[in-house]
Design a protein around this motif. Structure first.
Motif, mmCIF file in Angstrom:
data_model
loop_
_atom_site.group_PDB
_atom_site.id
_atom_site.type_symbol
_atom_site.label_atom_id
_atom_site.label_comp_id
_atom_site.label_asym_id
_atom_site.label_seq_id
_atom_site.Cartn_x
_atom_site.Cartn_y
_atom_site.Cartn_z
ATOM 1 N N PHE A 115 19.215 -2.944 -0.425
ATOM 2 C CA PHE A 115 18.669 -2.195 -1.559
ATOM 3 C C PHE A 115 19.410 -0.879 -1.733
ATOM 4 O O PHE A 115 19.951 -0.315 -0.781
ATOM 5 C CB PHE A 115 17.175 -1.941 -1.349
ATOM 6 N N ASP A 116 19.373 -0.375 -2.970
ATOM 7 C CA ASP A 116 20.006 0.906 -3.313
ATOM 8 C C ASP A 116 18.994 2.046 -3.308
ATOM 9 O O ASP A 116 19.385 3.219 -3.389
ATOM 10 C CB ASP A 116 20.635 0.809 -4.710
ATOM 11 N N TYR A 117 17.710 1.685 -3.191
ATOM 12 C CA TYR A 117 16.631 2.679 -3.344
ATOM 13 C C TYR A 117 15.396 2.065 -2.683
ATOM 14 O O TYR A 117 14.991 0.956 -3.038
ATOM 15 C CB TYR A 117 16.407 2.860 -4.827
ATOM 16 N N ILE A 118 14.859 2.757 -1.702
ATOM 17 C CA ILE A 118 13.636 2.301 -1.041
ATOM 18 C C ILE A 118 12.627 3.445 -1.050
ATOM 19 O O ILE A 118 12.907 4.523 -0.518
ATOM 20 C CB ILE A 118 13.894 1.839 0.405
ATOM 21 N N PHE A 119 11.488 3.188 -1.660
ATOM 22 C CA PHE A 119 10.367 4.123 -1.614
ATOM 23 C C PHE A 119 9.349 3.540 -0.643
ATOM 24 O O PHE A 119 8.718 2.530 -0.934
ATOM 25 C CB PHE A 119 9.764 4.325 -3.004
ATOM 26 N N ALA A 120 9.225 4.153 0.517
ATOM 27 C CA ALA A 120 8.304 3.690 1.555
ATOM 28 C C ALA A 120 7.013 4.498 1.444
ATOM 29 O O ALA A 120 6.931 5.622 1.920
ATOM 30 C CB ALA A 120 8.928 3.835 2.941
ATOM 31 N N ASP A 121 6.027 3.895 0.809
ATOM 32 C CA ASP A 121 4.764 4.577 0.529
ATOM 33 C C ASP A 121 3.607 3.915 1.276
ATOM 34 O O ASP A 121 2.486 3.856 0.779
ATOM 35 C CB ASP A 121 4.504 4.585 -0.981
ATOM 36 N N THR A 122 3.907 3.386 2.445
ATOM 37 C CA THR A 122 2.902 2.772 3.299
ATOM 38 C C THR A 122 3.394 2.884 4.739
ATOM 39 O O THR A 122 4.463 3.427 4.999
ATOM 40 C CB THR A 122 2.643 1.306 2.880
ATOM 41 N N TRP A 123 2.625 2.353 5.664
ATOM 42 C CA TRP A 123 2.992 2.454 7.080
ATOM 43 C C TRP A 123 4.306 1.747 7.380
ATOM 44 O O TRP A 123 5.143 2.266 8.115
ATOM 45 C CB TRP A 123 1.868 1.886 7.941
ATOM 46 N N HIS A 124 4.490 0.543 6.817
ATOM 47 C CA HIS A 124 5.716 -0.204 7.072
ATOM 48 C C HIS A 124 6.863 0.435 6.296
ATOM 49 O O HIS A 124 6.762 0.664 5.098
ATOM 50 C CB HIS A 124 5.536 -1.676 6.675
ATOM 51 N N GLY A 125 7.909 0.725 7.038
ATOM 52 C CA GLY A 125 9.048 1.407 6.439
ATOM 53 C C GLY A 125 9.009 2.899 6.650
ATOM 54 O O GLY A 125 9.952 3.613 6.332
ATOM 55 N N LYS A 126 7.904 3.354 7.215
ATOM 56 C CA LYS A 126 7.752 4.773 7.526
ATOM 57 C C LYS A 126 7.372 4.900 9.000
ATOM 58 O O LYS A 126 8.191 5.279 9.827
ATOM 59 C CB LYS A 126 6.680 5.387 6.620
ATOM 60 N N TYR A 127 6.174 4.551 9.343
ATOM 61 C CA TYR A 127 5.704 4.664 10.729
ATOM 62 C C TYR A 127 5.916 3.388 11.531
ATOM 63 O O TYR A 127 5.916 3.414 12.754
ATOM 64 C CB TYR A 127 4.221 5.048 10.748
ATOM 65 N N LEU A 128 6.090 2.273 10.841
ATOM 66 C CA LEU A 128 6.343 0.983 11.478
ATOM 67 C C LEU A 128 7.598 0.370 10.861
ATOM 68 O O LEU A 128 7.826 0.496 9.654
ATOM 69 C CB LEU A 128 5.163 0.029 11.254
ATOM 70 N N LEU A 129 8.411 -0.275 11.681
ATOM 71 C CA LEU A 129 9.624 -0.974 11.234
ATOM 72 C C LEU A 129 10.608 -0.063 10.514
ATOM 73 O O LEU A 129 11.323 -0.487 9.596
ATOM 74 C CB LEU A 129 9.267 -2.174 10.351
ATOM 75 N N LEU A 130 10.678 1.177 10.940
ATOM 76 C CA LEU A 130 11.603 2.126 10.309
ATOM 77 C C LEU A 130 13.053 1.663 10.435
ATOM 78 O O LEU A 130 13.796 1.674 9.446
ATOM 79 C CB LEU A 130 11.439 3.522 10.918
ATOM 80 N N GLU A 131 13.461 1.261 11.631
ATOM 81 C CA GLU A 131 14.846 0.814 11.842
ATOM 82 C C GLU A 131 15.199 -0.341 10.918
ATOM 83 O O GLU A 131 16.254 -0.361 10.293
ATOM 84 C CB GLU A 131 15.060 0.390 13.302
ATOM 85 N N GLU A 132 14.305 -1.316 10.856
ATOM 86 C CA GLU A 132 14.553 -2.504 10.044
ATOM 87 C C GLU A 132 14.689 -2.148 8.562
ATOM 88 O O GLU A 132 15.580 -2.661 7.871
ATOM 89 C CB GLU A 132 13.426 -3.527 10.234
ATOM 90 N N VAL A 133 13.830 -1.274 8.087
ATOM 91 C CA VAL A 133 13.884 -0.895 6.669
ATOM 92 C C VAL A 133 15.135 -0.077 6.366
ATOM 93 O O VAL A 133 15.810 -0.312 5.362
ATOM 94 C CB VAL A 133 12.593 -0.157 6.252
ATOM 95 N N LEU A 134 15.494 0.835 7.239
ATOM 96 C CA LEU A 134 16.707 1.617 6.990
ATOM 97 C C LEU A 134 17.958 0.748 7.055
ATOM 98 O O LEU A 134 18.947 1.028 6.359
ATOM 99 C CB LEU A 134 16.789 2.794 7.968
#
Length: 193
Positions: A115-134
Protein backbone atom coordinates in the motif's frame (compact mmCIF):
# COMPACT_ATOMS: atom_id res chain seq x y z
CA UNK A 1 -5.55 31.21 9.81
CA UNK A 2 -8.10 29.14 11.69
CA UNK A 3 -7.76 25.34 11.69
CA UNK A 4 -11.43 25.05 12.72
CA UNK A 5 -12.50 26.61 9.40
CA UNK A 6 -12.71 23.33 7.49
CA UNK A 7 -13.79 23.68 3.88
CA UNK A 8 -15.24 21.26 1.32
CA UNK A 9 -16.60 18.72 3.78
CA UNK A 10 -17.50 15.49 1.92
CA UNK A 11 -21.18 15.27 1.01
CA UNK A 12 -21.67 11.97 2.85
CA UNK A 13 -20.01 13.16 6.07
CA UNK A 14 -23.08 14.72 7.70
CA UNK A 15 -25.34 11.71 7.11
CA UNK A 16 -22.64 9.38 8.45
CA UNK A 17 -22.12 11.66 11.46
CA UNK A 18 -25.85 11.63 12.24
CA UNK A 19 -26.04 7.83 11.93
CA UNK A 20 -22.95 7.55 14.15
CA UNK A 21 -24.66 9.58 16.88
CA UNK A 22 -27.90 7.57 16.58
CA UNK A 23 -25.93 4.33 16.94
CA UNK A 24 -24.14 5.73 20.00
CA UNK A 25 -20.69 5.03 18.55
CA UNK A 26 -18.25 6.90 20.80
CA UNK A 27 -14.99 6.63 18.85
CA UNK A 28 -15.55 8.68 15.68
CA UNK A 29 -12.65 10.31 13.90
CA UNK A 30 -11.99 13.95 14.65
CA UNK A 31 -12.81 16.36 11.80
CA UNK A 32 -9.35 17.97 11.93
CA UNK A 33 -7.79 14.52 11.54
CA UNK A 34 -10.17 13.74 8.68
CA UNK A 35 -9.21 16.93 6.86
CA UNK A 36 -5.53 16.00 7.14
CA UNK A 37 -6.28 12.46 5.91
CA UNK A 38 -7.90 13.94 2.79
CA UNK A 39 -4.95 16.21 2.08
CA UNK A 40 -2.46 13.38 2.50
CA UNK A 41 -4.60 11.11 0.29
CA UNK A 42 -4.35 13.67 -2.51
CA UNK A 43 -0.55 13.20 -2.46
CA UNK A 44 -0.87 9.58 -3.69
CA UNK A 45 -2.29 9.57 -7.24
CA UNK A 46 -3.24 6.08 -8.44
CA UNK A 47 -2.55 5.00 -4.88
CA UNK A 48 -3.40 1.84 -3.02
CA UNK A 49 -4.94 2.81 0.33
CA UNK A 50 -5.63 0.77 3.46
CA UNK A 51 -7.72 1.84 6.45
CA UNK A 52 -7.61 -0.40 9.49
CA UNK A 53 -10.69 0.45 11.52
CA UNK A 54 -13.48 1.78 9.32
CA UNK A 55 -15.79 2.61 12.19
CA UNK A 56 -18.88 4.21 10.69
CA UNK A 57 -16.94 5.60 7.73
CA UNK A 58 -16.36 9.19 8.82
CA UNK A 59 -12.63 9.12 8.07
CA UNK A 60 -13.27 6.85 5.06
CA UNK A 61 -15.40 9.57 3.46
CA UNK A 62 -12.54 12.07 3.76
CA UNK A 63 -9.90 9.67 2.43
CA UNK A 64 -12.13 8.95 -0.57
CA UNK A 65 -12.62 12.69 -1.04
CA UNK A 66 -8.84 13.14 -1.38
CA UNK A 67 -8.23 10.13 -3.64
CA UNK A 68 -8.18 10.39 -7.40
CA UNK A 69 -10.37 8.26 -9.68
CA UNK A 70 -7.73 5.56 -10.23
CA UNK A 71 -6.91 4.99 -6.55
CA UNK A 72 -8.37 2.18 -4.44
CA UNK A 73 -9.17 1.93 -0.73
CA UNK A 74 -9.63 -1.23 1.33
CA UNK A 75 -11.21 -0.47 4.71
CA UNK A 76 -11.57 -3.14 7.40
CA UNK A 77 -13.68 -3.33 10.54
CA UNK A 78 -14.84 -6.21 12.73
CA UNK A 79 -18.11 -4.59 13.84
CA UNK A 80 -20.99 -5.18 11.41
CA UNK A 81 -23.20 -2.47 12.91
CA UNK A 82 -20.71 0.33 12.29
CA UNK A 83 -19.59 -1.07 8.94
CA UNK A 84 -23.21 -1.10 7.77
CA UNK A 85 -23.35 2.69 8.21
CA UNK A 86 -20.26 3.03 6.00
CA UNK A 87 -21.81 0.66 3.43
CA UNK A 88 -25.06 2.60 3.39
CA UNK A 89 -23.39 5.94 2.68
CA UNK A 90 -20.20 4.99 0.83
CA UNK A 91 -20.79 1.51 -0.58
CA UNK A 92 -21.56 2.69 -4.12
CA UNK A 93 -18.05 4.12 -4.58
CA UNK A 94 -16.29 1.65 -6.89
CA UNK A 95 -12.88 2.65 -5.50
CA UNK A 96 -13.85 1.34 -2.04
CA UNK A 97 -13.85 -2.21 -0.69
CA UNK A 98 -15.42 -2.45 2.76
CA UNK A 99 -14.41 -5.66 4.55
CA UNK A 100 -16.00 -7.20 7.65
CA UNK A 101 -13.11 -9.02 9.28
CA UNK A 102 -11.01 -9.32 12.38
CA UNK A 103 -7.95 -7.13 11.82
CA UNK A 104 -5.43 -9.85 12.63
CA UNK A 105 -7.10 -12.37 10.31
CA UNK A 106 -7.21 -9.90 7.42
CA UNK A 107 -3.62 -8.72 7.85
CA UNK A 108 -2.21 -12.24 8.06
CA UNK A 109 -4.20 -13.38 4.99
CA UNK A 110 -3.10 -10.32 2.98
CA UNK A 111 0.47 -9.94 4.22
CA UNK A 112 1.85 -9.81 0.66
CA UNK A 113 -0.26 -6.82 -0.41
CA UNK A 114 1.46 -3.44 -0.62
CA UNK A 115 0.00 0.00 0.00
CA UNK A 116 0.96 3.64 -0.55
CA UNK A 117 -1.06 4.91 2.43
CA UNK A 118 -2.10 3.14 5.62
CA UNK A 119 -4.33 4.75 8.22
CA UNK A 120 -4.19 2.53 11.31
CA UNK A 121 -7.18 3.58 13.39
CA UNK A 122 -7.54 0.44 15.49
CA UNK A 123 -5.38 -1.87 17.59
CA UNK A 124 -4.16 -3.90 14.62
CA UNK A 125 -1.51 -1.98 12.78
CA UNK A 126 -0.82 0.17 15.80
CA UNK A 127 -0.54 -1.80 19.04
CA UNK A 128 -0.77 -5.25 17.43
CA UNK A 129 0.96 -6.53 14.26
CA UNK A 130 2.88 -3.29 13.80
CA UNK A 131 5.80 -4.99 12.03
CA UNK A 132 3.51 -6.82 9.63
CA UNK A 133 1.55 -3.69 8.73
CA UNK A 134 4.65 -1.56 8.21
CA UNK A 135 6.02 -4.29 5.93
CA UNK A 136 2.89 -3.76 3.78
CA UNK A 137 3.89 -0.14 3.16
CA UNK A 138 5.60 0.74 -0.13
CA UNK A 139 8.73 2.94 -0.08
CA UNK A 140 7.51 6.52 0.06
CA UNK A 141 4.22 5.32 1.53
CA UNK A 142 2.45 7.10 4.37
CA UNK A 143 1.69 5.48 7.73
CA UNK A 144 -0.79 7.54 9.77
CA UNK A 145 -2.15 7.06 13.29
CA UNK A 146 -4.32 9.30 15.44
CA UNK A 147 -5.56 9.37 19.04
CA UNK A 148 -2.04 9.60 20.43
CA UNK A 149 -2.94 12.33 22.92
CA UNK A 150 -4.88 11.22 26.02
CA UNK A 151 -8.54 10.58 25.22
CA UNK A 152 -11.47 10.48 27.64
CA UNK A 153 -12.49 7.03 26.35
CA UNK A 154 -9.08 5.40 26.92
CA UNK A 155 -9.26 2.36 29.21
CA UNK A 156 -7.07 2.05 32.31
CA UNK A 157 -3.43 1.53 31.32
CA UNK A 158 -3.83 2.70 27.72
CA UNK A 159 -1.62 5.78 28.19
CA UNK A 160 1.34 3.48 28.92
CA UNK A 161 0.61 1.50 25.73
CA UNK A 162 0.59 4.71 23.71
CA UNK A 163 3.93 5.79 25.20
CA UNK A 164 5.49 2.40 24.37
CA UNK A 165 4.07 2.52 20.85
CA UNK A 166 5.67 5.92 20.21
CA UNK A 167 9.00 4.62 21.54
CA UNK A 168 8.81 1.68 19.09
CA UNK A 169 8.18 4.04 16.20
CA UNK A 170 11.03 6.33 17.28
CA UNK A 171 13.45 3.37 17.17
CA UNK A 172 12.64 2.43 13.59
CA UNK A 173 15.20 3.26 10.93
CA UNK A 174 12.82 2.69 8.01
CA UNK A 175 10.42 5.55 8.86
CA UNK A 176 10.76 9.33 8.87
CA UNK A 177 8.28 10.56 11.50
CA UNK A 178 6.45 13.72 12.38
CA UNK A 179 4.49 13.81 15.65
CA UNK A 180 1.76 16.42 15.83
CA UNK A 181 0.43 17.69 19.15
CA UNK A 182 -2.72 18.70 17.31
CA UNK A 183 -6.26 17.36 16.92
CA UNK A 184 -6.26 14.03 18.81
CA UNK A 185 -2.49 13.58 18.45
CA UNK A 186 -1.28 12.40 15.06
CA UNK A 187 1.84 10.62 13.89
CA UNK A 188 2.75 10.55 10.23
CA UNK A 189 5.52 8.28 9.02
CA UNK A 190 7.03 7.89 5.57
CA UNK A 191 8.63 4.56 4.65
CA UNK A 192 12.20 5.12 3.46
CA UNK A 193 13.35 1.54 2.76
Amino acid sequence: MNDQDIQNIPESYFAIDEATKVLGFTMPSDMLTCSLLRTLAASKPSGRFLELGTGTGLSTSWILNGMDKSSTLISIDNDKSVLNIAKTHLGKDSRLSLVLSDGEDWILKNINKRFDYIFADTWHGKYLLLEEVLDMLNPGGLYIVDDMLPQSNWPEGHAEKAIEFVKKLDQRTDLKLTKLDWATGIIIGVKIK
